[in-house]
Design an enzyme around this catalytic site. Structure first.
Site, PDB file in Angstrom:
ATOM      1  N   ASP A  93       0.856  -1.193   0.000  1.00 39.95           N
ATOM      2  CA  ASP A  93       0.000   0.000   0.000  1.00 39.95           C
ATOM      3  C   ASP A  93       0.893   1.245   0.000  1.00 39.95           C
ATOM      4  O   ASP A  93       1.804   1.362   0.828  1.00 39.95           O
ATOM      5  CB  ASP A  93      -0.846  -0.052   1.287  1.00 39.95           C
ATOM      6  CG  ASP A  93      -1.982   0.939   1.303  1.00 39.95           C
ATOM      7  OD1 ASP A  93      -2.423   1.363   0.229  1.00 39.95           O
ATOM      8  OD2 ASP A  93      -2.448   1.266   2.426  1.00 39.95           O
ATOM      9  N   ASP A 279      -8.819   0.827   6.370  1.00 35.49           N
ATOM     10  CA  ASP A 279      -7.876   0.631   7.470  1.00 35.49           C
ATOM     11  C   ASP A 279      -8.429   1.234   8.761  1.00 35.49           C
ATOM     12  O   ASP A 279      -8.567   0.550   9.787  1.00 35.49           O
ATOM     13  CB  ASP A 279      -6.527   1.285   7.093  1.00 35.49           C
ATOM     14  CG  ASP A 279      -5.431   0.984   8.101  1.00 35.49           C
ATOM     15  OD1 ASP A 279      -5.702   0.293   9.099  1.00 35.49           O
ATOM     16  OD2 ASP A 279      -4.292   1.443   7.913  1.00 35.49           O
TER      17      ASP A 279
HETATM   18  O1  G3H Z   1      -2.950   4.851   3.721  1.00 34.48           O
HETATM   19  C1  G3H Z   1      -2.878   4.847   4.953  1.00 34.48           C
HETATM   20  C2  G3H Z   1      -3.070   3.572   5.676  1.00 34.48           C
HETATM   21  O2  G3H Z   1      -4.147   3.687   6.560  1.00 34.48           O
HETATM   22  C3  G3H Z   1      -1.803   3.113   6.355  1.00 34.48           C
HETATM   23  O3  G3H Z   1      -1.453   3.890   7.452  1.00 34.48           O
HETATM   24  O4  G3H Z   1       1.066   4.098   7.485  1.00 34.48           O
HETATM   25  O5  G3H Z   1      -0.281   4.333   9.571  1.00 34.48           O
HETATM   26  O6  G3H Z   1       0.010   2.104   8.470  1.00 34.48           O
HETATM   27  P1  G3H Z   1      -0.089   3.592   8.285  1.00 34.48           P
HETATM   28  P1  13P Z   2      -8.985   4.750   5.587  1.00 39.28           P
HETATM   29  O1  13P Z   2      -8.108   5.616   6.438  1.00 39.28           O
HETATM   30  O2  13P Z   2     -10.223   5.477   5.180  1.00 39.28           O
HETATM   31  O3  13P Z   2      -9.292   3.443   6.220  1.00 39.28           O
HETATM   32  O4  13P Z   2      -8.185   4.451   4.215  1.00 39.28           O
HETATM   33  C1  13P Z   2      -7.203   3.440   4.153  1.00 39.28           C
HETATM   34  C2  13P Z   2      -6.422   3.481   2.897  1.00 39.28           C
HETATM   35  O5  13P Z   2      -6.748   4.140   1.925  1.00 39.28           O
HETATM   36  C3  13P Z   2      -5.207   2.654   2.841  1.00 39.28           C
HETATM   37  O6  13P Z   2      -4.498   2.838   1.662  1.00 39.28           O
HETATM   38 ZN    ZN Z   3      -4.550   4.826   0.893  1.00 37.77          ZN
END
Ligand code: G3H
Ligand code: 13P
Ligand code: ZN
Length: 332
Positions: A93, A279
């Site tokens: 991601d 997420d």
């Molecule tokens: O795109 C954002 C996702 O929710 C991942 O967030 O870098 O805190 O794992 P994170």
């Molecule tokens: P949310 O913060 O809306 O759950 O989005 C997650 C996301 O786009 C991860 O790439």
């Molecule tokens: Zn994202």
């Protein structure tokens, strides 16, 4: 060098083809730990849904990439043990460099996102193309997601205060030059639990914030430009008010929380949107239950006694999304 096929995983090519023609979206759930992975797999096996397990830069730092890809292998075996061999993809991601994408591809990821959305257009094209050339030339084809348009909020290490919508006139050029397999777009979603400022929202009779609608007009324009091409929606948590209220009841403070209403996601899933990223909702569900257990059972100190109930709630949440929001239930 490990191919994703050795881990029992699939890329997203077929998943997206079926989702676009079937009018549903594949869930892309982020995971950082065992309980999240188990909840995702339990829910997806129970609802017979394909699934994309997503690993962010934050997850790689927190949990270690090697551990996460082996958890994905474990997820494949776990699904079979639970009684249904659902297709599982392991996706990077918001990859922000060629090197990170290459490293993930070489260690068993079946799909990567190269997020050049913050770069000038031509640099985004060049970087995305380079990742596609590498990913597509592997013995086992690895799928690539690109992004055009910027979402507000934190995208891992890339953060932006303001969003700008995807420009429909750019999509044909971007897709044909880069050869991406799917395209993430910006139509009003954003990352995190506070997706809109209160002044952008109206309020219902109970004072709950109601967000402005997504820009379906832009989505339609994009679909006209690249008919049937797989589209991805990031920032698609609904931020259920029930979880926010539990968290606040048991000592948390999450002011001005507002997400994307489920009916809008359902509508998007019926279009060429075939991957929906979630997420934050999982974070809210876990936090709500853990806070509740801590308050109601102050003498509890066995992590299994609060992580277990949190996992059960997560599973319920994911099953609900597959069944009632994304429409992916019964598609595996
Ligand atoms: O795109 C954002 C996702 O929710 C991942 O967030 O870098 O805190 O794992 P994170
Ligand atoms: P949310 O913060 O809306 O759950 O989005 C997650 C996301 O786009 C991860 O790439
Ligand atoms: Zn994202």
């Amino acid at each position: 060098m490990t191919s994703y096929k050795e881990l029992g995983l699939v890329n997203t090519k077929d998943l997206f083809k079926k989702a676009v023609s079937g009018g549903y979206a594949i869930p892309a759930y982020n995971f950082n730990n065992m309980e999240q992975m188990q909840a995702i797999i339990q829910a997806c096996v129970e609802t017979k849904s394909p699934v994309i397990l997503q690993v962010s830069a934050g997850a790689r730092k927190y949990a270690n990439q090697n551990i996460l890809r082996n958890m994905a292998r474990g997820a494949v075996e776990y699904a079979i043990e639970l009684g249904h061999n659902i297709p599982i993809a392991l996706h990077l991601d918001h990859g922000d460099t060629f090197e990170i994408c290459k490293d993930c591809i070489e260690t068993g990821f079946s799909s990567v996102m190269i997020d050049g959305s913050h770069l000038p257009y031509e640099e985004n094209v060049a970087l995305t193309k380079k990742v596609c050339e590498f990913a597509h030339s592997q013995k086992d084809y690895v799928t690539v997601e690109g992004e055009l348009g910027v979402l507000a909020g934190v995208e891992d290490d890339v953060s932006s205060e303001h969003s700008h919508y995807t420009e429909p006139s750019e999509v044909v050029d971007f897709v044909s030059k880069t050869k991406v397999d799917s395209l993430a777009i910006s139509i009003g979603t954003s990352h995190g639990r506070a997706k809109f400022k209160p002044e952008q929202c109206t309020k219902d009779a109970n004072g709950i914030l109601i967000p402005p609608p997504l820009r379906f007009d832009i989505l339609e324009e994009i679909e006209k430009q690249i008919p049937g091409f797989p589209i991805v929606l990031h920032g698609s948590s609904s931020v259920p008010i029930e979880y926010v209220q539990i968290i606040e009841k048991f000592g948390g403070k999450l002011s001005d929380s507002v997400g994307i209403p489920e009916d809008q996601l359902r509508k998007a899933a019926k279009s060429a949107v075939c991957k929906i990223n979630i997420d934050s909702d999982g974070r809210l569900a876990m936090t709500a239950i853990i806070r509740q257990v801590f308050t109601q059972k102050p003498d509890e100190f066995d992590p299994r006694k609060y992580l277990g109930p949190a996992r059960d709630e997560l599973k319920k949440l994911y099953a609900h999304k597959n069944l009632n929001v994304l429409g992916s239930a019964g598609q595996a």
